[in-house]
Design a protein around this motif. Structure first.
Motif, mmCIF file in Angstrom:
data_model
loop_
_atom_site.group_PDB
_atom_site.id
_atom_site.type_symbol
_atom_site.label_atom_id
_atom_site.label_comp_id
_atom_site.label_asym_id
_atom_site.label_seq_id
_atom_site.Cartn_x
_atom_site.Cartn_y
_atom_site.Cartn_z
ATOM 1 N N THR A 1 4.801 29.537 -41.648
ATOM 2 C CA THR A 1 3.955 29.200 -40.510
ATOM 3 C C THR A 1 4.292 27.841 -39.892
ATOM 4 O O THR A 1 4.133 27.669 -38.690
ATOM 5 N N GLY B 1 7.231 33.593 -39.579
ATOM 6 C CA GLY B 1 6.196 34.615 -39.543
ATOM 7 C C GLY B 1 6.491 35.820 -40.403
ATOM 8 O O GLY B 1 5.780 36.813 -40.341
ATOM 9 N N SER C 1 -0.833 32.808 -33.777
ATOM 10 C CA SER C 1 0.492 33.291 -34.123
ATOM 11 C C SER C 1 1.298 33.619 -32.871
ATOM 12 O O SER C 1 2.489 33.322 -32.783
#
Lengths: 195, 562
Positions: B343, B348, B465
């Protein structure tokens, strides 16, 4: 922008040839040198072949059981429960898994059940269990198969995979390898469950 | 000492040790100096230049470079959408997977073009092998684009005054052929010998020991998984990413993948120092990033290894740590460490399910993406950090009452406006997206997998994200709906291209200014004092923007758990 369109298209074609055709083909060629030609490692036993990395559902009480799985070990896909740590419904499910585990393993106390035996893995295809997860099942297997506790303890100890180079990462037990060895042991001792 | 912790330490130190020489190599590649691999790569590069009709030596201004960059990205977007929607008509589809719906294809195409790899499909059933290869191609080139953009910024600070920032095409091709491709090839080879499939055969059947028949998905996975990490992309070949025992079969493969995703972001920091001949500057940046990284990583390793307090109350033995969503061969320590590595840099990929990590681990994962500048993605990490440097230069300049300067260039109103815009864009798109999803329960709440505070975290995580171009998820979220596909698609585009355009523009403008030699009154940017200043600015921006939202999600969940 216009002056960059044609080079962009031609560059894309060139890169596709290199990165999406040549690169995978070269790796495929490398894979031909690997065990089972890069199609996944196999364990062969009793004329059957198993993918060693892919865990299997083990619900028979006379085998060492695998961990719970969110996809029931269906290897055409993969998946996890994705339950959050505070989810009430999930915690109730864990409680019923604990009850079920104690029911088929009489004599086992709550605090002897390791967390991996009641929680679902990330892949849903975990081929391993923890050392404690194997050992806690020994009394049940001993009873089901008429084997001595010591013999089984020894069997499990022989199947403990130590950390990488003895230093890095967790210890673990491969469920399938352990169960195949268990079958071999039973048939050697003339047990009735050696099928 | 615990072998799980030793494993984590080894991965971290090994990566840093190799990051420094790789940084030197990357600097030499961009400078056009001789390297020992020239004999192999020069002919390949020449061939590509010739095939695409590009003059690699043509110097371009920052505007020309950005136009070239954006044009080719736009073309990739359309091409990928076409391939994904029509994959059932194309060859190499042994499992007979269908074409994608338009909104899913849009989301997937954007997300791979922008180096994010948010996946609202599952690899086994959603893509043909042609589709996988198209996405693999994007994993290479999107990382190459990020690195090329960073190289342009490098160029701006090497020369005293310059109107041009090198040639995008040359930086891009060199990044692909000389850095990403060879590294991926090595990693993929390791993975193949650890048990990751690399085959064009479709599913296979096996009869289990219990006598059930199971289909086993396979495919050309090793190549895909290597570049997914080397290019900090993170999109998995199989649905559960690096949890899958084929994607990540052993602890060795786990180390290899961890190294692969972490090494280029670390090396880029050192490459910057070598390139502009200011090594001390790079060491300071590296130190700040490492401190920030460890502040997030150490708690996560600890919390995951300590286990879930709610499960403690059920009375079972938690020596293994929090095992929900984790595989035994990886273990809770390595999973906690990975959850922050993946992260802080924009990979990811996951080797444990973040949705099931502890409440505050989840917060740290989100904070890592909200800050997005500790090492960061391939190339773009250093660009994000650059924005914080500009802010810190300005604030420190005000504090001591001098005109802010960076590398001998005056930082003036125009550059500050761009930097502020980029710094505030990130919280703006994350929080607006989450607020909208929370305001319309039919689109947001209906897709959640967990109730309460954790459910809110699922939505917040998804937009964070997307904005950070990370691609991991609280995967319980049912995110293949038009709402999620389109809204995160928009967030992705903003979250990628503005943070590339902004820093390159600032660098381009600064490069064109008159060089002012250092004097006694110059604010030194290569000192640890200034490094601390940058860290303070980062903490301030992150805290002020995100803590209210984090309080509603993970922090509230933490207090209900204990």
């Amino acid at each position: 922008m216009k002056t960059h369109i044609i080079p962009a298209i031609r560059l894309t074609v060139a890169c596709l040839v290199l990165l999406a055709v040549a690169y995978p083909l070269a790796l495929w060629a490398v894979a031909q040198l690997a065990p089972n030609k890069g199609e996944g490692f196999l364990i062969e036993a009793n004329g059957n072949k198993y993918y060693s990395n892919i865990g299997q559902a083990m619900n028979d009480t006379n085998y060492f059981m695998s961990r719970p799985s969110a996809v029931d070990y269906d290897a055409s896909g993969s998946g996890a429960s994705n339950k959050g740590p505070s989810n009430e419904e999930y915690l109730q499910e864990l409680e019923s898994r604990i009850q079920a585990f104690m029911a088929i393993n009489p004599g086992v106390e709550r605090n002897q059940i390791p967390a991996d035996m009641i929680t679902a893995s990330g892949s849903g295809l975990d081929p391993h269990i923890s050392v404690a997860g194997a050992k806690v099942q020994i009394p049940r297997i001993a009873k089901e198969r008429n084997l001595a506790l010591d013999t089984l303890e020894e069997l499990v100890n022989k199947h403990i995979e130590s950390p990488l180079w003895g230093m890095f990462g967790p210890k673990k037990v491969h469920v399938l390898k352990l169960n195949l060895a268990l079958d071999a042991l039973s048939s050697m001792k003339g047990g009735q469950h050696a099928n | 000492m615990n072998t799980e912790i030793l494993g984590v330490l080894f991965m971290f130190l090994f990566t840093i040790a190799l990051g420094i020489p790789l940084g030197r190599y990357i600097a030499r590649v961009y400078l056009g100096e001789r390297t020992m691999f020239d004999r192999i790569f020069k002919p390949i590069d020449q061939f590509i230049y010739k095939l695409s009709g590009i003059d690699p030596m043509k110097e371009m201004t920052w505007k020309e470079n950005l136009t070239a960059l954006l044009t080719i990205n736009l073309f990739w977007l359309f091409l990928t959408m076409a391939v994904l929607m029509g994959q059932h008509l194309l060859p190499l589809n042994p499992d007979g997977n269908p074409g994608m719906s338009a909104d899913l294809a849009l989301n997937t195409a954007i997300s791979f073009v922008v180096n994010c790899n948010l996946q609202h499909y599952s690899g086994e059933s959603g893509l043909s092998y042609i589709g996988q290869f198209m996405l693999m191609f994007l994993q290479f080139v999107s990382a190459g684009v990020g690195m090329a953009a960073a190289a342009m910024v490098f160029k701006a600070f090497r020369d005293k005054t310059t109107k041009t920032l090198g040639n995008f095409y040359q930086f891009f091709i060199k990044s692909c052929t000389r850095i990403l491709l060879p590294l991926s090839f090595i990693i993929a080879t390791i993975l193949i010998f650890q048990g990751t499939p690399m085959t064009f055969e479709g599913k296979d059947q096996m009869v289990t020991l219990a006598g059930d028949t199971v289909d086993v998905s396979r495919g050309p996975a090793a190549g895909f998984i290597a570049i997914k990490h080397v290019g900090t992309n993170g999109g998995g070949f199989f649905g559960v990413n690096s949890n899958h025992p084929f994607e990540n079969p052993t602890f060795i493969s786990n180390i290899a993948e961890m190294f692969a995703q972490f090494v280029i972001p670390i090396a880029m920091v050192f490459a910057f120092g070598f390139y502009i001949r200011k090594r001390k500057f790079a060491y300071v940046v590296f130190a700040v990033m490492t401190v920030g990284f460890l502040c997030l990583a150490i708690p996560n390793v600890h919390m995951e290894m300590a286990g879930n307090p709610a499960i403690d109350r059920l009375g079972v033995n938690q020596d293994l740590g929090a095992m929900e969503g984790k595989d035994i061969r990886i273990g809770s320590g390595a999973a906690g460490f990975w959850s922050i590595v993946t992260t802080v840099i924009s990979t990811g990929s996951v080797n444990s399910m973040h949705d099931s990590t502890m409440a505050l681990s989840g917060m740290n994962e989100m904070l890592a993406m909200m800050i997005n500048a500790f090492f960061g993605g391939c190339g773009v990490g250093i660009l994000n950090y650059f924005i914080f440097i500009i802010l810190a230069v300005f604030i420190s300049g005000l504090m001591v009452g001098r005109t802010p300067e960076f590398m001998g260039k005056k930082v003036e109103a125009k550059e500050m406006k761009i930097a502020m815009l980029i710094a505030f864009l990130h919280p703006f798109i994350i929080l607006t997206g989450t607020a909208l999803a929370a305001a319309f329960p039919g689109y947001g709440e209906a897709t959640l997998n967990n109730p309460g505070f954790h459910g809110f975290s699922e939505m917040l995580y998804e937009y964070t994200s997307a904005a950070a171009n990370n691609g991991s998820g609280f995967e319980g979220l049912g995110d293949n709906t038009p709402w999620w596909n389109i809204s995160t698609g928009i967030v992705l585009l903003f979250g990628r291209f503005l943070p590339i355009i902004g820093p390159v523009a600032i660098a381009g403008i600064l490069a064109g200014k008159k060089y002012i030699p250092d004097s006694a009154g110059t604010l030194k940017t290569d000192t640890y004092t200034f490094g601390f200043m940058v860290l303070a600015v980062i903490a301030l921006v992150a805290a002020l923007s995100f803590f209210p939202a984090l309080t509603l999600g993970p922090i509230a969940e933490y207090f209900t758990l204990r």
